[in-house]
Design an enzyme around this catalytic site. Structure first.
Site, PDB file in Angstrom:
ATOM      1  N   LYS A  22      37.269  38.270  36.736  1.00 60.88           N
ATOM      2  CA  LYS A  22      38.333  38.338  35.800  1.00 60.88           C
ATOM      3  C   LYS A  22      39.408  37.524  35.510  1.00 60.88           C
ATOM      4  O   LYS A  22      39.616  36.994  34.711  1.00 60.88           O
ATOM      5  CB  LYS A  22      38.884  39.754  36.184  1.00 60.88           C
ATOM      6  CG  LYS A  22      40.189  40.229  35.439  1.00 60.88           C
ATOM      7  CD  LYS A  22      40.952  41.646  35.931  1.00 60.88           C
ATOM      8  CE  LYS A  22      41.867  41.315  36.770  1.00 60.88           C
ATOM      9  NZ  LYS A  22      43.087  41.101  36.439  1.00 60.88           N
ATOM     10  N   ASN A  23      39.922  37.125  36.812  1.00 63.59           N
ATOM     11  CA  ASN A  23      40.970  36.037  36.667  1.00 63.59           C
ATOM     12  C   ASN A  23      40.730  34.543  36.430  1.00 63.59           C
ATOM     13  O   ASN A  23      41.521  33.924  36.049  1.00 63.59           O
ATOM     14  CB  ASN A  23      41.954  36.124  37.939  1.00 63.59           C
ATOM     15  CG  ASN A  23      42.577  37.763  38.069  1.00 63.59           C
ATOM     16  OD1 ASN A  23      42.705  38.372  36.976  1.00 63.59           O
ATOM     17  ND2 ASN A  23      43.072  37.999  39.363  1.00 63.59           N
ATOM     18  N   CYS A 116      55.211  46.081  35.464  1.00 65.55           N
ATOM     19  CA  CYS A 116      54.192  46.888  35.494  1.00 65.55           C
ATOM     20  C   CYS A 116      54.356  47.701  36.818  1.00 65.55           C
ATOM     21  O   CYS A 116      55.186  47.332  37.641  1.00 65.55           O
ATOM     22  CB  CYS A 116      52.768  46.532  35.456  1.00 65.55           C
ATOM     23  SG  CYS A 116      52.366  45.153  36.632  1.00 65.55           S
ATOM     24  N   ARG A 121      57.736  41.477  36.417  1.00 64.12           N
ATOM     25  CA  ARG A 121      56.922  40.440  36.186  1.00 64.12           C
ATOM     26  C   ARG A 121      57.322  39.489  35.107  1.00 64.12           C
ATOM     27  O   ARG A 121      56.785  39.712  33.942  1.00 64.12           O
ATOM     28  CB  ARG A 121      55.279  41.023  35.854  1.00 64.12           C
ATOM     29  CG  ARG A 121      54.971  41.634  37.126  1.00 64.12           C
ATOM     30  CD  ARG A 121      53.242  42.047  36.959  1.00 64.12           C
ATOM     31  NE  ARG A 121      52.301  41.082  37.187  1.00 64.12           N
ATOM     32  CZ  ARG A 121      51.014  41.285  36.864  1.00 64.12           C
ATOM     33  NH1 ARG A 121      50.534  42.254  36.356  1.00 64.12           N
ATOM     34  NH2 ARG A 121      50.302  40.201  37.072  1.00 64.12           N
ATOM     35  N   PRO A 122      58.341  38.950  35.352  1.00 60.41           N
ATOM     36  CA  PRO A 122      59.055  38.064  34.225  1.00 60.41           C
ATOM     37  C   PRO A 122      58.309  37.046  34.024  1.00 60.41           C
ATOM     38  O   PRO A 122      57.323  36.732  34.663  1.00 60.41           O
ATOM     39  CB  PRO A 122      60.330  37.485  35.203  1.00 60.41           C
ATOM     40  CG  PRO A 122      60.223  37.684  36.468  1.00 60.41           C
ATOM     41  CD  PRO A 122      59.072  38.806  36.594  1.00 60.41           C
ATOM     42  N   ASP A 305      46.095  40.436  45.961  1.00 57.07           N
ATOM     43  CA  ASP A 305      45.089  41.254  45.005  1.00 57.07           C
ATOM     44  C   ASP A 305      44.464  42.427  46.231  1.00 57.07           C
ATOM     45  O   ASP A 305      43.732  43.323  45.808  1.00 57.07           O
ATOM     46  CB  ASP A 305      44.257  40.711  44.170  1.00 57.07           C
ATOM     47  CG  ASP A 305      45.019  40.126  43.137  1.00 57.07           C
ATOM     48  OD1 ASP A 305      44.373  39.396  42.232  1.00 57.07           O
ATOM     49  OD2 ASP A 305      46.283  40.477  42.975  1.00 57.07           O
ATOM     50  N   ARG A 397      39.171  48.108  34.751  1.00 57.25           N
ATOM     51  CA  ARG A 397      39.911  46.952  34.406  1.00 57.25           C
ATOM     52  C   ARG A 397      39.361  45.634  34.900  1.00 57.25           C
ATOM     53  O   ARG A 397      39.492  44.425  34.324  1.00 57.25           O
ATOM     54  CB  ARG A 397      41.552  46.841  34.396  1.00 57.25           C
ATOM     55  CG  ARG A 397      42.465  47.692  33.716  1.00 57.25           C
ATOM     56  CD  ARG A 397      43.877  47.769  33.760  1.00 57.25           C
ATOM     57  NE  ARG A 397      44.162  46.270  33.415  1.00 57.25           N
ATOM     58  CZ  ARG A 397      45.319  45.929  33.177  1.00 57.25           C
ATOM     59  NH1 ARG A 397      46.387  46.666  33.478  1.00 57.25           N
ATOM     60  NH2 ARG A 397      45.781  44.448  32.928  1.00 57.25           N
TER      61      ARG A 397
HETATM   62  C1  EPZ Z   1      47.845  36.370  38.467  1.00 56.55           C
HETATM   63  O1  EPZ Z   1      48.969  36.969  37.918  1.00 56.55           O
HETATM   64  C2  EPZ Z   1      46.661  37.465  38.605  1.00 56.55           C
HETATM   65  N1  EPZ Z   1      46.281  37.729  37.473  1.00 56.55           N
HETATM   66  C3  EPZ Z   1      47.017  38.383  39.584  1.00 56.55           C
HETATM   67  O2  EPZ Z   1      45.875  39.393  39.879  1.00 56.55           O
HETATM   68  C4  EPZ Z   1      47.563  37.916  40.914  1.00 56.55           C
HETATM   69  O3  EPZ Z   1      47.841  38.917  41.846  1.00 56.55           O
HETATM   70  C5  EPZ Z   1      48.743  36.797  40.701  1.00 56.55           C
HETATM   71  O4  EPZ Z   1      48.308  35.788  39.924  1.00 56.55           O
HETATM   72  C6  EPZ Z   1      49.141  36.265  41.836  1.00 56.55           C
HETATM   73  O5  EPZ Z   1      47.866  35.763  42.609  1.00 56.55           O
HETATM   74  C7  EPZ Z   1      45.569  37.065  36.438  1.00 56.55           C
HETATM   75  O6  EPZ Z   1      45.165  36.290  36.731  1.00 56.55           O
HETATM   76  C8  EPZ Z   1      45.079  37.764  35.366  1.00 56.55           C
HETATM   77  P1  EPZ Z   1      52.047  34.913  39.272  1.00 56.55           P
HETATM   78  P2  EPZ Z   1      50.247  36.385  37.482  1.00 56.55           P
HETATM   79  O7  EPZ Z   1      52.670  34.485  38.204  1.00 56.55           O
HETATM   80  O8  EPZ Z   1      50.070  34.999  37.032  1.00 56.55           O
HETATM   81  C9  EPZ Z   1      56.719  35.792  39.798  1.00 56.55           C
HETATM   82  C10 EPZ Z   1      44.952  41.271  39.585  1.00 56.55           C
HETATM   83  O9  EPZ Z   1      45.046  42.591  40.271  1.00 56.55           O
HETATM   84  N2  EPZ Z   1      57.089  35.190  38.583  1.00 56.55           N
HETATM   85  O10 EPZ Z   1      51.384  34.335  40.370  1.00 56.55           O
HETATM   86  O11 EPZ Z   1      50.999  37.328  36.635  1.00 56.55           O
HETATM   87  C11 EPZ Z   1      56.230  37.197  39.596  1.00 56.55           C
HETATM   88  O12 EPZ Z   1      56.976  38.420  39.223  1.00 56.55           O
HETATM   89  C12 EPZ Z   1      46.196  40.653  38.912  1.00 56.55           C
HETATM   90  O13 EPZ Z   1      43.764  40.963  39.389  1.00 56.55           O
HETATM   91  C13 EPZ Z   1      58.254  35.112  38.114  1.00 56.55           C
HETATM   92  O14 EPZ Z   1      59.120  35.315  38.876  1.00 56.55           O
HETATM   93  O15 EPZ Z   1      51.031  36.000  38.980  1.00 56.55           O
HETATM   94  C14 EPZ Z   1      55.277  37.564  41.191  1.00 56.55           C
HETATM   95  O16 EPZ Z   1      56.244  37.957  41.834  1.00 56.55           O
HETATM   96  C15 EPZ Z   1      47.506  41.367  39.653  1.00 56.55           C
HETATM   97  N3  EPZ Z   1      58.289  34.492  36.958  1.00 56.55           N
HETATM   98  C16 EPZ Z   1      55.214  36.011  41.580  1.00 56.55           C
HETATM   99  O17 EPZ Z   1      55.998  35.076  40.708  1.00 56.55           O
HETATM  100  C17 EPZ Z   1      57.472  34.033  36.245  1.00 56.55           C
HETATM  101  O18 EPZ Z   1      57.525  33.477  35.100  1.00 56.55           O
HETATM  102  C18 EPZ Z   1      53.652  35.609  41.261  1.00 56.55           C
HETATM  103  O19 EPZ Z   1      53.270  35.934  39.909  1.00 56.55           O
HETATM  104  C19 EPZ Z   1      56.133  34.141  36.540  1.00 56.55           C
HETATM  105  C20 EPZ Z   1      56.117  34.824  37.982  1.00 56.55           C
END
Ligand code: EPZ
Length: 417
Positions: A22-23, A116, A121-122, A305, A397
Site C-alpha cells: 500500500k505505502n 486521525c 498529522r500536520p 505500523d 484500507r
Molecule cells: C507514512 O505516513 C505511512 N503512510 C504511515 O503508514 C507510516 O506510519 C508513516 O509513514 C511512518 O513510517 C503512507 O505511506 C501512506 P510521516 P506519513 O510524515 O508520511 C510528523 C499505515 O498504517 N510530521 O513520516 O504521514 C507526523 O505527525 C500508515 O500504513 C510532522 O510533524 O508519516 C508523525 O508524528 C499509518 N509534520 C511523524 O512526523 C509533517 O509535515 C512521521 O510522519 C509531516 C509529518
C-alpha cells in the site's frame, strides 16, 4: 462497515502470498501524474486506499483502469488541480499528490488533511519543502492552495525524516529547473520504490535509501511499466501472528531484507525465522520470551505500523515488556480494546507497559483504525473462544483480504464486507 469473526486458540499452519505494498503503491500512483502518458503498475494491491487514490486521479483528469492486480493510468490529460474534500479527509496520504500536481500543473488546491486516531498529522514539513522549491501557498480556512510558476532546484533540510514530506519534495523536484538536494530525508523502502519508479519514467535521482537524495531536474517524464514490491507491513503482521499464536507458516514474497528489526525481535522472543529467496519461513513452538523494552523508530528501526500488532505478542510473553511509540503521538488507542480481551496493558504517555503471561479471551471488539484493527484480528487468533471484530472497513484500507490470507494459514475465520 463489515465484521470479522475468529474462533481462536489454535496455532497457525500454512502458506500465504504477500500482496503489493500500500505505502509503495500510493505515492507511485500520485507520481504517475508527472508523466503525460500511460503508466502500468503491476502487483498493485486491491485495497480501498488504492481505490480512493484512483478516484482522485480520475478527478484531476487521468484515466484509470484496473485488470485484477494491474493498474493502468493514462495521465496524458490533467484537467483539474483541485482535490475533492471527500477524498482528502478520507485518506491523509492524498497530500502526496501536492508535489506531483505542482510538478505537472504548477498548481494544487486541497483541504488540510487533518489528524486521525493515530495522532496529529500536520503537513508543515511538506509545505516548507515545497516552498523552498518555489511554491507559494495561500490558506483559506481549512483550504490550502499553492502555485509555482517555475519550480527551481533547492537545498532542503527536513527537520524530521518524514516519509510523506520526502515523497512530496522528490515529486516536486524531478521536473524543477536545476538540482535539488534533500538532507535528513526518510529512508523507508517506499521512498526507494518511488525514486526507482520515477527513474524508470525518466527522472534523474540518486541517493534513495540514504539520508540524502539528489535530484537533477529534467524536462519531461514518460509513462512506464513498474512492479509494486510486496507489502512489508502485511508480511510483518502475519509474521507477528505466527509469533503470537505459535505454529509454522511460509510468507511467500515477504521482503526479508526490509523486516530486519522485526525478524530480530521475533527471533529473540522464540521464533525460528528463515529468510529464503522465495519468502520468510516462521516457526514458534516453545516459550514466548519477553524482549523487555522496545520502541518504534524511523527505518530501519522497528516500524510504527507494526506496533499495535506487536502488542498482541508482548502481552502473552512470559514476563513484563514495555513498548514506546516514538513516531505518532496517539497510536495506542487499540489498547482499550485489547484490554477487553484480557491483555492487561497500561498506557502512560506514549508507552504501553504489560506484565505479560496473559491468556486472551474472545469477545466483541471494534477497530478504530487500520493497524489497530489488524492487531485485534491477531488477538482473536490467540484468544480462547470467539472474537468478533467490527469496523472491518478500516482493515480493508491496507489488507487486500485479511480473512482470505489468514484462512490460508489455518485460522478458523470468516467475515462479511
Ligand atoms: C507514512 O505516513 C505511512 N503512510 C504511515 O503508514 C507510516 O506510519 C508513516 O509513514 C511512518 O513510517 C503512507 O505511506 C501512506 P510521516 P506519513 O510524515 O508520511 C510528523 C499505515 O498504517 N510530521 O513520516 O504521514 C507526523 O505527525 C500508515 O500504513 C510532522 O510533524 O508519516 C508523525 O508524528 C499509518 N509534520 C511523524 O512526523 C509533517 O509535515 C512521521 O510522519 C509531516 C509529518
Amino acid at each position: 462497515m463489515g465484521s470479522i469473526q475468529i474462533q481462536g486458540g489454535r496455532p497457525l499452519c500454512g502458506e500465504v502470498s504477500i500482496q503489493g505494498s500500500k505505502n509503495a503503491a500510493l505515492p507511485v500512483m500520485a507520481a504517475s501524474v508527472l508523466a503525460p502518458g500511460i503508466t502500468t503498475l503491476k502487483n498493485c494491491p486491491e485495497i480501498s486506499d488504492v481505490a480512493c487514490m484512483c478516484e482522485l486521479l480520475r478527478h484531476v483528469g487521468a484515466k484509470v483502469y484496473r485488470q485484477e492486480n494491474v493498474l493502468t493510468i493514462d495521465a496524458t490529460e490533467i484537467t483539474d488541480c483541485r482535490l475533492p474534500r471527500e477524498y482528502v479527509t478520507r485518506m491523509r496520504s492524498s497530500v502526496v499528490l501536492a508535489g506531483a500536481m505542482l510538478g505537472r500543473c504548477h498548481e494544487i488546491s486541497l483541504t488540510f488533511p487533518g489528524g486521525c486516531v493515530i495522532g496529529d498529522r500536520p503537513i508543515d514539513m511538506h509545505i516548507q519543502a515545497l516552498k523552498e522549491l518555489g511554491a507559494e501557498f495561500t490558506e483559506n480556512g481549512d483550504n490550502l492552495s499553492a502555485k509555482a510558476a517555475r519550480l527551481k532546484g533547492a537545498v532542503i533540510i527536513l527537520p524530521f525524516p518524514s516519509v510523506g514530506a520526502t515523497e512530496n519534495a522528490v515529486m516536486a523536484a524531478v521536473l524543477a529547473e536545476g538540482t535539488t538536494e534533500i538532507y535528513r530525508c526518510a529512508k523507508e523502502p517506499e521512498i526507494t520504490a518511488l525514486c526507482d519508479f520515477l527513474n524508470c519514467a525518466g527522472a534523474k535521482i540518486t541517493g534513495q535509501g540514504s539520508g540524502h537524495i539528489t535530484i537533477e531536474g529534467v524536462e519531461r517524464l514518460h509513462g512506464c511499466t513498474y512492479e509494486v514490491e510486496p507489502d512489508r507491513i502485511v508480511a510483518g503482521t502475519y509474521l507477528i501472528g505466527a509469533l503470537a499464536a505459535g505454529g509454522r507458516v511460509f510468507l511467500r514474497n515477504a521482503p526479508a531484507g526490509q523486516l530486519g528489526s522485526v525478524c530480530e525481535l521475533a527471533g529473540f522472543m522464540g521464533a525460528k525465522i528463515a529468510a529464503e529467496p522465495a519468502g520468510i519461513r516462521v516457526e514458534r513452538q516453545g516459550k514466548l520470551r519477553s524482549p523487555g523494552f522496545v520502541e518504534t523508530g524511523i527505518y530501519p528501526a522497528f516500524p510504527t505500523d507494526l506496533q499495535s500488532p506487536f502488542l498482541v505478542a508482548l502481552c502473552q510473553a512470559e514476563t513484563m515488556s514495555c513498548l514506546t511509540e516514538r513516531i505518532f503521538n496517539g497510536r495506542l488507542a487499540v489498547v482499550e480494546e485489547l484490554n477487553r480481551m484480557g491483555a492487561n496493558i497500561r498506557v502512560e504517555n506514549n508507552c504501553a507497559a504489560m506484565d505479560g503471561g496473559q491468556k486472551l479471551k474472545g469477545c466483541s471488539v471494534t477497530a478504530k483504525e487500520l493497524r489497530g484493527g489488524a492487531a485485534l484480528v491477531l488477538a482473536g487468533i490467540c484468544a480462547q473462544g470467539m472474537t468478533l471484530v467490527y469496523n472491518r472497513h478500516f482493515i480493508d484500507r491496507g489488507y487486500e483480504d485479511i480473512v482470505r490470507d489468514l484462512k490460508s494459514l489455518g485460522v478458523n475465520i470468516g467475515g462479511k464486507k
